[in-house]
Design an enzyme around this catalytic site. Structure first.
Site, mmCIF file in Angstrom:
data_model
loop_
_atom_site.group_PDB
_atom_site.id
_atom_site.type_symbol
_atom_site.label_atom_id
_atom_site.label_comp_id
_atom_site.label_asym_id
_atom_site.label_seq_id
_atom_site.Cartn_x
_atom_site.Cartn_y
_atom_site.Cartn_z
ATOM 1 N N LYS A 1 0.817 -1.207 0.000
ATOM 2 C CA LYS A 1 0.000 0.000 0.000
ATOM 3 C C LYS A 1 0.861 1.272 0.000
ATOM 4 O O LYS A 1 2.070 1.219 0.277
ATOM 5 C CB LYS A 1 -0.958 -0.037 1.193
ATOM 6 C CG LYS A 1 -1.938 -1.211 1.095
ATOM 7 C CD LYS A 1 -2.953 -1.236 2.228
ATOM 8 C CE LYS A 1 -3.921 -2.404 2.078
ATOM 9 N NZ LYS A 1 -4.937 -2.440 3.136
ATOM 10 N N PHE B 1 -15.871 3.118 7.403
ATOM 11 C CA PHE B 1 -14.485 3.431 7.036
ATOM 12 C C PHE B 1 -14.261 3.515 5.526
ATOM 13 O O PHE B 1 -13.156 3.815 5.083
ATOM 14 C CB PHE B 1 -13.537 2.371 7.613
ATOM 15 C CG PHE B 1 -13.827 0.967 7.137
ATOM 16 C CD1 PHE B 1 -13.375 0.513 5.906
ATOM 17 C CD2 PHE B 1 -14.566 0.095 7.931
ATOM 18 C CE1 PHE B 1 -13.642 -0.768 5.462
ATOM 19 C CE2 PHE B 1 -14.835 -1.197 7.497
ATOM 20 C CZ PHE B 1 -14.368 -1.630 6.262
ATOM 21 N N ARG C 1 2.000 -7.134 8.841
ATOM 22 C CA ARG C 1 1.209 -5.965 9.246
ATOM 23 C C ARG C 1 1.645 -5.440 10.607
ATOM 24 O O ARG C 1 1.549 -4.225 10.866
ATOM 25 C CB ARG C 1 -0.279 -6.317 9.252
ATOM 26 C CG ARG C 1 -0.878 -6.365 7.851
ATOM 27 C CD ARG C 1 -2.277 -6.915 7.852
ATOM 28 N NE ARG C 1 -2.903 -6.804 6.547
ATOM 29 C CZ ARG C 1 -3.919 -7.572 6.146
ATOM 30 N NH1 ARG C 1 -4.404 -8.497 6.968
ATOM 31 N NH2 ARG C 1 -4.436 -7.422 4.942
ATOM 32 N N ASN D 1 -2.735 -0.543 7.217
ATOM 33 C CA ASN D 1 -2.172 -1.830 7.620
ATOM 34 C C ASN D 1 -1.141 -2.364 6.631
ATOM 35 O O ASN D 1 -0.814 -3.543 6.641
ATOM 36 C CB ASN D 1 -3.286 -2.860 7.857
ATOM 37 C CG ASN D 1 -4.110 -3.113 6.607
ATOM 38 O OD1 ASN D 1 -3.848 -2.566 5.546
ATOM 39 N ND2 ASN D 1 -5.128 -3.951 6.738
ATOM 40 N N HIS E 1 -2.189 -5.804 1.480
ATOM 41 C CA HIS E 1 -3.487 -6.408 1.190
ATOM 42 C C HIS E 1 -3.292 -7.845 0.751
ATOM 43 O O HIS E 1 -2.304 -8.187 0.092
ATOM 44 C CB HIS E 1 -4.199 -5.634 0.074
ATOM 45 C CG HIS E 1 -5.405 -6.344 -0.483
ATOM 46 N ND1 HIS E 1 -6.656 -6.247 0.086
ATOM 47 C CD2 HIS E 1 -5.532 -7.190 -1.548
ATOM 48 C CE1 HIS E 1 -7.509 -6.983 -0.610
ATOM 49 N NE2 HIS E 1 -6.858 -7.560 -1.605
#
Length: 212
Positions: A20, A66, A114, A124, A127
């Site tokens: 990410k 969220f 994570r 986090n 994915h």
């Protein structure tokens, strides 16, 4: 021969991994950990998603509190998408990732990715696909040019091996034993190429003029 040859099985499975935006600078470290954990990286690309693309990718999360923060976070910078493969890739990758909430991961699985790279329940770091069917959908989303052929498993895999692989391999190994070459691996590789049952056969018909 039956005693020497184990029951044929195919264990390859694919999953999607995303590095990410907030940990893109740790790309090399994370890839090294992935490879050391027994995964192959079949496909890899760096891209940046728009908020709309993120909304489509996380469509199953639509409506949750969220969701706006998630799409904003995932579209905030470039990310790395990878197709990983190994035996039970989906479950092994989820295990390596740890809990989706990085705070919980740090507490319960401190050696998970994570826990090491994540910040909180949203950021986090990485994915992973939740299931095999989810992985196929997500891989197609990130790599639309890739053709995903279904991988045979169970009885289908055994039938395929028995019908297409074992007869040719058995013939090759028999010829290898008779020939006893100095370099058996290279010899067998050349034999399999030459005797590939799927190899196109070109037939040259001799005309009467050529014969004369």
């Amino acid at each position: 021969m039956q005693m020497l040859m184990p029951e044929p099985q195919i264990f390859v499975e694919r999953t999607l991994a995303l590095i990410k935006p907030d940990v893109i600078d740790k790309e090399e470290e994370i890839e090294d950990c992935i490879l050391r954990s027994g995964f192959l990286i079949l496909q890899k690309r760096k891209l940046q998603l728009s908020p709309e693309q993120c909304s489509n990718f996380y469509a199953d999360q639509y409506g949750k509190v969220f969701f706006p923060n998630l799409t904003a976070y995932m579209s905030s910078g470039p990310l790395v998408a990878m197709v990983l493969a190994r035996h039970c890739a989906v479950s092994y990758w989820k295990e390596l990732l740890g809990p989706s909430n990085s705070i919980r991961a740090k507490r319960t699985q401190p050696h998970s990715l994570r826990a090491i790279y994540g910040t909180d329940d949203l950021r986090n770091a990485l994915h992973g696909s939740l299931s095999i069917s989810t992985a196929e959908r997500e891989i197609r989303f990130m790599f639309p040019e890739v053709i995903l052929e279904p991988i045979p498993a169970g009885q289908r895999a055994r039938d395929y091996l028995n019908l297409y692989v074992k007869p040719t391999l058995l013939a090759g190994l028999t010829a290898l034993c008779k020939e006893k070459p100095a370099d058996p691996m290279t010899w067998l590789a050349d034999w399999l190429i030459e005797n590939n049952p799927n190899k196109p056969r070109l037939q040259h018909h001799i005309t009467e003029e050529e014969h004369q």
